[in-house]
Design an enzyme around this catalytic site. Structure first.
Site, PDB file in Angstrom:
ATOM      1  N   GLN A 177       0.845  -1.201   0.000  1.00  0.00           N
ATOM      2  CA  GLN A 177       0.000   0.000   0.000  1.00  0.00           C
ATOM      3  C   GLN A 177       0.878   1.248   0.000  1.00  0.00           C
ATOM      4  O   GLN A 177       2.022   1.232   0.466  1.00  0.00           O
ATOM      5  CB  GLN A 177      -0.948  -0.009   1.185  1.00  0.00           C
ATOM      6  CG  GLN A 177      -0.311   0.116   2.553  1.00  0.00           C
ATOM      7  CD  GLN A 177      -1.331  -0.055   3.685  1.00  0.00           C
ATOM      8  OE1 GLN A 177      -2.084  -1.038   3.710  1.00  0.00           O
ATOM      9  NE2 GLN A 177      -1.363   0.902   4.601  1.00  0.00           N
ATOM     10  N   GLY A 203      12.273  18.988  15.088  1.00  0.00           N
ATOM     11  CA  GLY A 203      13.326  19.295  16.058  1.00  0.00           C
ATOM     12  C   GLY A 203      13.180  18.522  17.340  1.00  0.00           C
ATOM     13  O   GLY A 203      13.389  17.313  17.406  1.00  0.00           O
ATOM     14  N   GLY A 204      12.846  19.255  18.417  1.00  0.00           N
ATOM     15  CA  GLY A 204      12.823  18.651  19.742  1.00  0.00           C
ATOM     16  C   GLY A 204      14.174  18.768  20.417  1.00  0.00           C
ATOM     17  O   GLY A 204      15.155  19.263  19.836  1.00  0.00           O
ATOM     18  N   TRP A 205      14.246  18.293  21.665  1.00  0.00           N
ATOM     19  CA  TRP A 205      15.472  18.463  22.451  1.00  0.00           C
ATOM     20  C   TRP A 205      16.682  17.834  21.778  1.00  0.00           C
ATOM     21  O   TRP A 205      17.749  18.446  21.708  1.00  0.00           O
ATOM     22  CB  TRP A 205      15.268  17.862  23.845  1.00  0.00           C
ATOM     23  CG  TRP A 205      16.443  18.029  24.748  1.00  0.00           C
ATOM     24  CD1 TRP A 205      17.316  17.075  25.167  1.00  0.00           C
ATOM     25  CD2 TRP A 205      16.911  19.251  25.338  1.00  0.00           C
ATOM     26  NE1 TRP A 205      18.283  17.608  25.979  1.00  0.00           N
ATOM     27  CE2 TRP A 205      18.054  18.950  26.103  1.00  0.00           C
ATOM     28  CE3 TRP A 205      16.449  20.580  25.281  1.00  0.00           C
ATOM     29  CZ2 TRP A 205      18.756  19.912  26.821  1.00  0.00           C
ATOM     30  CZ3 TRP A 205      17.148  21.541  26.001  1.00  0.00           C
ATOM     31  CH2 TRP A 205      18.288  21.209  26.754  1.00  0.00           C
ATOM     32  N   THR A 206      16.538  16.609  21.261  1.00  0.00           N
ATOM     33  CA  THR A 206      17.680  15.945  20.640  1.00  0.00           C
ATOM     34  C   THR A 206      17.721  16.137  19.130  1.00  0.00           C
ATOM     35  O   THR A 206      18.628  15.621  18.476  1.00  0.00           O
ATOM     36  CB  THR A 206      17.661  14.431  20.947  1.00  0.00           C
ATOM     37  OG1 THR A 206      16.449  13.861  20.444  1.00  0.00           O
ATOM     38  CG2 THR A 206      17.747  14.173  22.441  1.00  0.00           C
ATOM     39  N   GLU A 229      15.067  24.009  20.031  1.00  0.00           N
ATOM     40  CA  GLU A 229      15.407  24.154  21.446  1.00  0.00           C
ATOM     41  C   GLU A 229      16.923  24.311  21.620  1.00  0.00           C
ATOM     42  O   GLU A 229      17.616  23.317  21.789  1.00  0.00           O
ATOM     43  CB  GLU A 229      14.891  22.947  22.227  1.00  0.00           C
ATOM     44  CG  GLU A 229      13.383  22.731  22.086  1.00  0.00           C
ATOM     45  CD  GLU A 229      12.863  21.521  22.848  1.00  0.00           C
ATOM     46  OE1 GLU A 229      13.470  21.129  23.871  1.00  0.00           O
ATOM     47  OE2 GLU A 229      11.859  20.964  22.429  1.00  0.00           O
ATOM     48  N   TYR A 252       6.586  23.102  31.992  1.00  0.00           N
ATOM     49  CA  TYR A 252       7.132  21.986  32.755  1.00  0.00           C
ATOM     50  C   TYR A 252       8.655  22.008  32.646  1.00  0.00           C
ATOM     51  O   TYR A 252       9.224  22.873  31.976  1.00  0.00           O
ATOM     52  CB  TYR A 252       6.576  20.650  32.235  1.00  0.00           C
ATOM     53  CG  TYR A 252       6.511  20.560  30.728  1.00  0.00           C
ATOM     54  CD1 TYR A 252       7.650  20.299  29.969  1.00  0.00           C
ATOM     55  CD2 TYR A 252       5.317  20.764  30.055  1.00  0.00           C
ATOM     56  CE1 TYR A 252       7.598  20.235  28.596  1.00  0.00           C
ATOM     57  CE2 TYR A 252       5.250  20.700  28.674  1.00  0.00           C
ATOM     58  CZ  TYR A 252       6.398  20.429  27.941  1.00  0.00           C
ATOM     59  OH  TYR A 252       6.341  20.374  26.574  1.00  0.00           O
ATOM     60  N   ASP A 253       9.299  21.054  33.327  1.00  0.00           N
ATOM     61  CA  ASP A 253      10.769  21.000  33.410  1.00  0.00           C
ATOM     62  C   ASP A 253      11.353  22.243  34.062  1.00  0.00           C
ATOM     63  O   ASP A 253      12.474  22.650  33.758  1.00  0.00           O
ATOM     64  CB  ASP A 253      11.396  20.786  32.026  1.00  0.00           C
ATOM     65  CG  ASP A 253      11.203  19.367  31.518  1.00  0.00           C
ATOM     66  OD1 ASP A 253      10.752  18.506  32.304  1.00  0.00           O
ATOM     67  OD2 ASP A 253      11.497  19.113  30.337  1.00  0.00           O
ATOM     68  N   TRP A 278       2.498  17.300  26.616  1.00  0.00           N
ATOM     69  CA  TRP A 278       3.647  16.430  26.303  1.00  0.00           C
ATOM     70  C   TRP A 278       3.647  15.299  27.336  1.00  0.00           C
ATOM     71  O   TRP A 278       3.811  15.549  28.516  1.00  0.00           O
ATOM     72  CB  TRP A 278       4.976  17.180  26.353  1.00  0.00           C
ATOM     73  CG  TRP A 278       6.086  16.213  26.043  1.00  0.00           C
ATOM     74  CD1 TRP A 278       6.786  15.445  26.928  1.00  0.00           C
ATOM     75  CD2 TRP A 278       6.572  15.877  24.741  1.00  0.00           C
ATOM     76  NE1 TRP A 278       7.676  14.633  26.262  1.00  0.00           N
ATOM     77  CE2 TRP A 278       7.564  14.879  24.919  1.00  0.00           C
ATOM     78  CE3 TRP A 278       6.244  16.294  23.454  1.00  0.00           C
ATOM     79  CZ2 TRP A 278       8.250  14.315  23.833  1.00  0.00           C
ATOM     80  CZ3 TRP A 278       6.940  15.723  22.383  1.00  0.00           C
ATOM     81  CH2 TRP A 278       7.934  14.759  22.580  1.00  0.00           C
TER      82      TRP A 278
END
Length: 434
Positions: A111, A137-140, A191, A267-268, A412
């Site tokens: 498919q 993206g994101g932290w890593t 980030e 957060y964090d 998250w």
């Protein structure tokens, strides 16, 4: 000129003279007496592979019916700043069995589109008003954002590659346009501009100005693609809680004008990068907090407002996970105590999903503590401490967002909730008047 083309032309003119971007039709929900307009949830690329949480889970536990937006995390950038899939198997190749499929039918070999993206496509068919974005993206995954944003050419090439891959749906090894229609916009999780974030990220002082320029390039190309596709593509970004990162990396008032809305880190505030146990997501600063500067949801929201953020574009983040320490003295119920390090976690030390933390209370070893004035909760068993949000705290956050007339809540991440959807139900109860 059709109404849709006329609307696109009006939007083009507005952007050309720097006006704020209006909400797309799917976002212009009735506030129902002042209720927030959006509930945004992140579904992770690794949710099924690492945690056993398929997209179908969001239907079964009642989450999907309560979301207005879903962010799929994450797409990555290569060293030249072009958009790529970091896991093609998870994104569009894995065949999903019937019991994990949103529509109850198993994927078949050959498919055009499979994996998470096909499940998101099915989810949108089941919930037609749901807007789905690709998060980049994101932290890593923020290492090469600075390269993408560096020059007019790199910005144009970056955005073109993202539009081609994620909006036109031209995935490598699939028929042309196989994933077209899955995504309604792009979410930038850089980030952080001009601040290192994860070790090894490319960082330049000019990231601050270049981020704004990158958003303008996105707006230009999203408008052009939207004109061709007869739809409005949205642009959002994840913005920090840290005031130094805000000021060093963002022309914040301009950024908000260019975004459909922003998701703001809620957060964090504290975690196991510090030795002292503390709250990670309190609404207000708890009495006795020994840290400087102080952090709380209220402080972060006010900081964004002071820097030019419109209330209805602030979408405050809430966590479906906790941060934990161990080797904690049995004093003050474990709060504000020196630890020996991070508590063991299922996926990483010092981090645990709510659905797992809930079982610690049920097991009877851990006791639940709550600060109703500051708005946070924690677990402590005499040596191990977890700061987390349960349904009670999420309902409290929903009421805070509603009372402050903010634009909504961001989650998250969605795989942290229970199979009964306890967290989404708690959050929704606070966001919406009954």
């Amino acid at each position: 000129m059709s109404k849709q083309r006329w609307g696109a032309a009006v939007l083009a003119g507005a952007l050309a003279i720097g006006l704020s971007v209006a909400a797309s039709p799917a976002q212009a929900h009735d506030r129902r007496g002042g209720d927030p307009v959006r509930t945004v949830g992140y579904y992770t690329q690794w949710g099924l592979k690492d945690r056993g949480i398929p997209v179908r889970y969001l239907v079964d536990n009642g989450t999907a019916a309560r979301l207005t937006h879903l962010n799929y995390a994450f797409g990555l950038l290569d060293e030249q700043g072009r958009c790529v899939s970091s896991d093609p198997v998870a994104d569009y190749q894995r065949l999903i069995p019937a019991e994990q499929s949103v529509n109850g039918r198993a994927d078949q070999p050959g498919q055009a589109l499979a994996g998470n993206l096909n499940q998101l496509k099915q989810l949108k068919k089941k919930f037609p008003e749901l807007r789905v974005y690709i998060s980049l993206g994101g932290w890593t995954g923020s290492k090469y954002f600075s390269n993408a944003a560096l020059t007019p050419r790199s910005r144009a090439e970056h955005v073109k590659s993202c539009v081609d891959l994620w909006l036109k749906g031209n995935l490598p090894g699939t028929p042309a346009g196989a994933a077209k229609g899955v995504f309604d916009g792009i979410d930038l999780d850089w980030e952080w501009p001009a601040t290192e974030g994860n070790a090894g990220n490319v960082v330049r002082p000019e990231d601050k100005q270049n981020f704004t320029k990158l958003l303008r390039e996105y707006r230009t190309q999203l408008r052009q693609q939207g004109f061709k596709d007869r739809k409005t593509y949205d642009l959002t970004a994840f913005l920090p809680a840290n005031r130094e990162a805000m000021d060093r990396g963002y022309e914040l008032a301009d950024v908000y004008k260019l975004l459909t809305f922003a998701t703001v880190q809620g957060y964090d505030y504290h975690g196991t990068w510090e030795k002292t146990t503390n709250q990670q997501s309190a609404l207000r600063v708890p009495e006795g907090d020994p840290t400087t500067p102080k952090d709380s949801g209220e402080i972060v929201v006010d900081a964004h407002i002071e820097r030019g953020a419109p209330l209805d574009k602030i979408t405050l983040g809430v966590p479906y996970y906790g941060r934990g320490w161990t080797g904690v003295p049995d004093r003050n119920n474990g709060l504000f105590q020196q630890s020996t390090g991070a508590a063991p976690g299922s996926y990483e030390a010092g981090y645990e999903d709510y659905r797992t933390l809930k079982t610690l209370v049920a097991g009877g070893k851990f006791k639940l503590y709550r600060d109703d004035k500051a708005g946070h909760a924690w677990l402590f068993d005499g040596t191990t401490f977890w700061t987390y949000d349960d349904p009670t705290e999420l309902a409290r956050k929903g009421r805070f967002i509603r009372d402050r007339k903010l634009g909504g809540a961001m989650i998250w991440s969605l795989d942290g909730d229970t199979s009964q959807g306890e967290l989404i139900r708690g959050l929704s109860s606070g966001l919406h008047r009954r």
